[in-house]
Design an enzyme around this catalytic site. Structure first.
Site, PDB file in Angstrom:
ATOM      1  N   LYS A   1      -3.699  -7.876  -8.521  1.00 22.72           N
ATOM      2  CA  LYS A   1      -4.772  -7.599  -8.714  1.00 22.72           C
ATOM      3  C   LYS A   1      -4.859  -7.027 -10.612  1.00 22.72           C
ATOM      4  O   LYS A   1      -5.922  -7.214 -11.125  1.00 22.72           O
ATOM      5  CB  LYS A   1      -5.502  -6.093  -8.572  1.00 22.72           C
ATOM      6  CG  LYS A   1      -5.337  -6.837  -6.731  1.00 22.72           C
ATOM      7  CD  LYS A   1      -6.017  -5.360  -5.851  1.00 22.72           C
ATOM      8  CE  LYS A   1      -7.002  -5.745  -5.334  1.00 22.72           C
ATOM      9  NZ  LYS A   1      -7.600  -4.513  -4.550  1.00 22.72           N
TER      10      LYS A   1
ATOM     11  N   ASP B   1     -14.938  -4.674  -4.843  1.00 28.43           N
ATOM     12  CA  ASP B   1     -13.417  -3.418  -3.738  1.00 28.43           C
ATOM     13  C   ASP B   1     -15.109  -2.416  -4.295  1.00 28.43           C
ATOM     14  O   ASP B   1     -15.097  -1.849  -3.331  1.00 28.43           O
ATOM     15  CB  ASP B   1     -12.613  -3.555  -4.530  1.00 28.43           C
ATOM     16  CG  ASP B   1     -11.369  -3.547  -3.607  1.00 28.43           C
ATOM     17  OD1 ASP B   1     -11.370  -4.398  -3.154  1.00 28.43           O
ATOM     18  OD2 ASP B   1     -10.014  -3.565  -4.453  1.00 28.43           O
TER      19      ASP B   1
ATOM     20  N   GLY C   1     -12.631   2.846   6.899  1.00 30.34           N
ATOM     21  CA  GLY C   1     -12.736   1.800   5.626  1.00 30.34           C
ATOM     22  C   GLY C   1     -12.934   0.020   6.169  1.00 30.34           C
ATOM     23  O   GLY C   1     -12.757  -0.426   5.649  1.00 30.34           O
TER      24      GLY C   1
ATOM     25  N   ARG D   1      -2.494  11.117 -14.151  1.00 29.70           N
ATOM     26  CA  ARG D   1      -3.289   9.885 -13.262  1.00 29.70           C
ATOM     27  C   ARG D   1      -4.488  10.255 -12.819  1.00 29.70           C
ATOM     28  O   ARG D   1      -5.644   9.231 -13.700  1.00 29.70           O
ATOM     29  CB  ARG D   1      -2.947   9.403 -11.890  1.00 29.70           C
ATOM     30  CG  ARG D   1      -1.234   9.320 -12.302  1.00 29.70           C
ATOM     31  CD  ARG D   1      -0.878   7.876 -10.844  1.00 29.70           C
ATOM     32  NE  ARG D   1      -0.958   7.181 -11.465  1.00 29.70           N
ATOM     33  CZ  ARG D   1      -1.603   5.945 -10.316  1.00 29.70           C
ATOM     34  NH1 ARG D   1      -0.624   6.115  -9.148  1.00 29.70           N
ATOM     35  NH2 ARG D   1      -1.636   4.330 -10.058  1.00 29.70           N
TER      36      ARG D   1
ATOM     37  N   SER E   1      -7.713 -11.546   5.410  1.00 30.71           N
ATOM     38  CA  SER E   1      -8.371 -12.515   4.446  1.00 30.71           C
ATOM     39  C   SER E   1      -9.230 -13.590   5.600  1.00 30.71           C
ATOM     40  O   SER E   1      -9.640 -14.502   5.817  1.00 30.71           O
ATOM     41  CB  SER E   1      -8.507 -12.515   3.522  1.00 30.71           C
ATOM     42  OG  SER E   1      -8.234 -10.925   2.298  1.00 30.71           O
TER      43      SER E   1
ATOM     44  N   LEU F   1     -10.278   5.462   3.306  1.00 24.64           N
ATOM     45  CA  LEU F   1     -10.542   3.662   3.024  1.00 24.64           C
ATOM     46  C   LEU F   1      -9.049   3.469   3.541  1.00 24.64           C
ATOM     47  O   LEU F   1      -9.343   1.649   3.961  1.00 24.64           O
ATOM     48  CB  LEU F   1     -10.028   3.701   1.769  1.00 24.64           C
ATOM     49  CG  LEU F   1     -11.241   3.909   0.104  1.00 24.64           C
ATOM     50  CD1 LEU F   1     -10.322   3.759  -1.045  1.00 24.64           C
ATOM     51  CD2 LEU F   1     -12.503   4.174   0.740  1.00 24.64           C
TER      52      LEU F   1
ATOM     53  N   ALA G   1      -7.386   1.511  -5.582  1.00 26.57           N
ATOM     54  CA  ALA G   1      -8.241   2.512  -4.569  1.00 26.57           C
ATOM     55  C   ALA G   1      -9.240   2.963  -4.588  1.00 26.57           C
ATOM     56  O   ALA G   1     -10.600   3.023  -4.882  1.00 26.57           O
ATOM     57  CB  ALA G   1      -8.340   1.873  -3.313  1.00 26.57           C
TER      58      ALA G   1
ATOM     59  N   ASN H   1     -10.253  -8.379  -7.468  1.00 27.15           N
ATOM     60  CA  ASN H   1      -9.893  -8.934  -6.441  1.00 27.15           C
ATOM     61  C   ASN H   1     -10.014 -10.198  -5.810  1.00 27.15           C
ATOM     62  O   ASN H   1      -9.933 -10.921  -4.669  1.00 27.15           O
ATOM     63  CB  ASN H   1     -10.066  -8.028  -4.859  1.00 27.15           C
ATOM     64  CG  ASN H   1     -11.904  -7.852  -5.198  1.00 27.15           C
ATOM     65  OD1 ASN H   1     -12.825  -8.264  -5.831  1.00 27.15           O
ATOM     66  ND2 ASN H   1     -12.104  -7.519  -3.875  1.00 27.15           N
TER      67      ASN H   1
ATOM     68  N   TYR I   1      -7.578   2.125   7.379  1.00 22.22           N
ATOM     69  CA  TYR I   1      -8.466   1.213   8.964  1.00 22.22           C
ATOM     70  C   TYR I   1      -7.830   1.094   9.685  1.00 22.22           C
ATOM     71  O   TYR I   1      -8.072   0.655  10.688  1.00 22.22           O
ATOM     72  CB  TYR I   1      -9.309  -0.347   8.078  1.00 22.22           C
ATOM     73  CG  TYR I   1      -8.844  -1.060   7.372  1.00 22.22           C
ATOM     74  CD1 TYR I   1      -7.716  -1.949   7.542  1.00 22.22           C
ATOM     75  CD2 TYR I   1      -8.733  -1.201   5.697  1.00 22.22           C
ATOM     76  CE1 TYR I   1      -6.612  -2.603   6.841  1.00 22.22           C
ATOM     77  CE2 TYR I   1      -8.257  -1.701   5.561  1.00 22.22           C
ATOM     78  CZ  TYR I   1      -7.277  -2.629   5.557  1.00 22.22           C
ATOM     79  OH  TYR I   1      -6.189  -3.980   4.560  1.00 22.22           O
TER      80      TYR I   1
HETATM   81  P1  NAP Z   1      -1.964   2.710  -4.585  1.00 25.16           P
HETATM   82  O1  NAP Z   1      -2.633   2.261  -5.991  1.00 25.16           O
HETATM   83  O2  NAP Z   1      -0.869   2.377  -4.513  1.00 25.16           O
HETATM   84  O3  NAP Z   1      -2.306   4.298  -4.536  1.00 25.16           O
HETATM   85  C1  NAP Z   1      -1.961   4.920  -4.044  1.00 25.16           C
HETATM   86  C2  NAP Z   1      -2.204   6.534  -4.725  1.00 25.16           C
HETATM   87  O4  NAP Z   1      -2.045   7.386  -3.245  1.00 25.16           O
HETATM   88  C3  NAP Z   1      -1.673   7.379  -5.295  1.00 25.16           C
HETATM   89  O5  NAP Z   1      -2.617   8.007  -6.055  1.00 25.16           O
HETATM   90  C4  NAP Z   1      -0.528   7.862  -4.684  1.00 25.16           C
HETATM   91  O6  NAP Z   1      -0.467   9.001  -5.722  1.00 25.16           O
HETATM   92  C5  NAP Z   1      -1.574   8.429  -3.414  1.00 25.16           C
HETATM   93  N1  NAP Z   1      -0.424   8.733  -2.541  1.00 25.16           N
HETATM   94  C6  NAP Z   1       0.549   7.644  -2.261  1.00 25.16           C
HETATM   95  N2  NAP Z   1       0.940   8.475  -1.251  1.00 25.16           N
HETATM   96  C7  NAP Z   1       1.326   9.518  -1.394  1.00 25.16           C
HETATM   97  C8  NAP Z   1       1.240  10.880  -0.368  1.00 25.16           C
HETATM   98  N3  NAP Z   1       2.329  10.527  -0.202  1.00 25.16           N
HETATM   99  N4  NAP Z   1       0.910  11.988  -0.898  1.00 25.16           N
HETATM  100  C9  NAP Z   1       0.591  12.270  -1.415  1.00 25.16           C
HETATM  101  N5  NAP Z   1      -0.514  10.760  -2.740  1.00 25.16           N
HETATM  102  C10 NAP Z   1       0.394  10.045  -2.534  1.00 25.16           C
HETATM  103  O7  NAP Z   1      -2.995   2.370  -3.568  1.00 25.16           O
HETATM  104  P2  NAP Z   1      -3.932   1.728  -3.132  1.00 25.16           P
HETATM  105  O8  NAP Z   1      -3.998   0.369  -3.044  1.00 25.16           O
HETATM  106  O9  NAP Z   1      -5.163   2.447  -4.162  1.00 25.16           O
HETATM  107  O10 NAP Z   1      -4.813   2.342  -1.686  1.00 25.16           O
HETATM  108  C11 NAP Z   1      -4.410   3.315  -1.183  1.00 25.16           C
HETATM  109  C12 NAP Z   1      -5.378   2.920   0.222  1.00 25.16           C
HETATM  110  O11 NAP Z   1      -6.126   2.664   0.064  1.00 25.16           O
HETATM  111  C13 NAP Z   1      -3.817   2.653   1.044  1.00 25.16           C
HETATM  112  O12 NAP Z   1      -4.072   3.303   2.265  1.00 25.16           O
HETATM  113  C14 NAP Z   1      -5.033   0.563   1.345  1.00 25.16           C
HETATM  114  O13 NAP Z   1      -5.155   0.748   2.182  1.00 25.16           O
HETATM  115  C15 NAP Z   1      -6.762   1.541   1.053  1.00 25.16           C
HETATM  116  N6  NAP Z   1      -7.032   0.359   0.726  1.00 25.16           N
HETATM  117  C16 NAP Z   1      -8.517   0.299   1.511  1.00 25.16           C
HETATM  118  C17 NAP Z   1      -9.363  -0.434   1.177  1.00 25.16           C
HETATM  119  C18 NAP Z   1     -10.291  -0.805   2.268  1.00 25.16           C
HETATM  120  O14 NAP Z   1     -10.767  -1.828   1.855  1.00 25.16           O
HETATM  121  N7  NAP Z   1     -10.893  -0.191   3.231  1.00 25.16           N
HETATM  122  C19 NAP Z   1      -9.233  -1.326   0.166  1.00 25.16           C
HETATM  123  C20 NAP Z   1      -8.026  -0.684  -1.278  1.00 25.16           C
HETATM  124  C21 NAP Z   1      -7.231   0.537  -0.190  1.00 25.16           C
HETATM  125  P3  NAP Z   1       0.496   9.668  -7.192  1.00 25.16           P
HETATM  126  O15 NAP Z   1      -0.189   8.208  -8.509  1.00 25.16           O
HETATM  127  O16 NAP Z   1       1.497  10.418  -7.547  1.00 25.16           O
HETATM  128  O17 NAP Z   1       1.716   8.487  -7.077  1.00 25.16           O
END
Ligand code: NAP
Length: 293
Positions: free
Chosen positions: A76, A112, A257, A166, A27, A234, A141, A97, A236
């Site tokens: 956040k 977001d 993403g 969840r 950023s 999502l 996300a 955010n 990148y």
């Molecule tokens: P988060 O709040 O930690 O949530 C992660 C989610 O993924 C949870 O539902 C979790 O399941 C699941 N998960 C994690 N590891 C797993 C695994 N090994 N097997 C199955 N499910 C799994 O993360 P977040 O902030 O939402 O981010 C998620 C992704 O989006 C990341 O890759 C992040 O980089 C990306 N992102 C991209 C942008 C963008 O601008 N492009 C913005 C935000 C996020 P449980 O509930 O079972 O733990």
């Protein structure tokens, strides 16, 4: 202003990103490139703040006359009680955010979800109105994506998660708040098969496949995707995950993403400056920053 240096004058307006850690954030590079491009006397700083110091940091930013900031992990949600005002999207998503400092007051926004929608529309020509969307994951996300799809008039939303409770909680929240049919389920091929068959859009909102775990199998077998649907990840980094590779082979359209990353930043920029964001300058800066990671 030219090159990569940032000019600082006695009138330079302050912006930054609050998180911990923030050293890998792209950023600062993205927003400083936009400021330079439009010759704005503004600077955007990395602001590493430990969770226990968040209240002090926000009060300090008010005292220092900050104009705006981004908020990232782990602040956040924790920042919400510290704000004077909370925008509708931020309340629905349950996370902030973007901060706008106005007349001594701190407003919390969330770009977001709108950034995700902008990427869908501008980069894939996809409008969610009347469409069926499935989201894999139920974290922060996924919350932003589910709220955005519901606000954009999706016909039905499915949320599949490793921890089904969840997914059900998020689906119940979205259906109650936005009135769009929304169902939470487990990541089980037998449950997902009929859901994916009717999905126009499938979004991986989990970190599965993210660098450095690029060879991990996707959360779902991509053979379950309906050819022709839009598969969106999502993530990148890498630019093409195993999920997107499999979806492409299956005959789906794909989107990574990067667009969401760029557009959420562009929308923050527009909230702060009232100017149209130089999106392509910001995209180039994001790509340059990611190459350094
Ligand atoms: P988060 O709040 O930690 O949530 C992660 C989610 O993924 C949870 O539902 C979790 O399941 C699941 N998960 C994690 N590891 C797993 C695994 N090994 N097997 C199955 N499910 C799994 O993360 P977040 O902030 O939402 O981010 C998620 C992704 O989006 C990341 O890759 C992040 O980089 C990306 N992102 C991209 C942008 C963008 O601008 N492009 C913005 C935000 C996020 P449980 O509930 O079972 O733990």
């Amino acid at each position: 202003m030219s090159g990569t240096a940032v000019n600082i004058s006695g009138k330079t307006r302050l912006f930054g990103i609050l998180g911990y850690p923030v050293e890998h954030s792209v950023s600062p590079g993205v927003h400083n490139a936009a400021f330079r491009h439009l010759e704005l006397d503004m600077v955007y700083l990395p602001l590493p703040v430990k969770p226990d110091d968040l209240g002090q940091a926000v009060a300090g930013m008010v005292a220092l006359g900050f104009v705006g900031a981004n908020v990232t992990i782990p602040h956040k949600e924790a920042i919400i009680p510290l704000l004077d005002e909370l925008a509708v999207e931020a309340r629905l998503i349950g996370a902030v955010n973007t901060l706008v400092f106005r007349e001594g007051k701190v407003e919390g926004h969330n770009t977001d979800g709108a950034g995700f929608l902008a990427a869908l529309e501008k980069e894939a020509g996809f409008a969610p109105q009347g469409k069926v969307g499935t989201i894999l994951g139920a974290g922060g996300a996924a919350r932003a994506v589910a709220v955005a799809l519901a606000q954009a008039g999706a016909r039905e939303i499915y949320i599949a998660n490793r921890t089904p409770a969840r997914a059900v909680e998020l689906a119940t929240h979205v259906q109650r708040e936005l009135g769009i049919p929304c169902r939470g389920l487990a990541i089980a091929p037998e449950d997902l098969r009929p859901v994916l068959r009717r999905s126009d859009l499938v979004v991986n909102a989990s970190p599965v496949g993210m660098y450095p775990h690029v060879d991990d199998p996707p959360l779902i077998p991509t053979g379950l995707l309906e050819p022709g649907c839009l598969a969106c990840d999502l993530i990148y980094n890498p630019s093409e995950t195993a999920f997107l590779r499999g979806a492409h082979r299956r005959g789906c359209r794909t989107l990574n993403g990067l667009g969401m990353l760029v557009y959420q930043g562009a929308l923050s920029f527009e909230l702060w400056t009232g100017r149209a964001a130089p999106v392509e300058v910001m995209r180039a800066a994001a790509l340059a920053g990611l190459q350094k990671c």
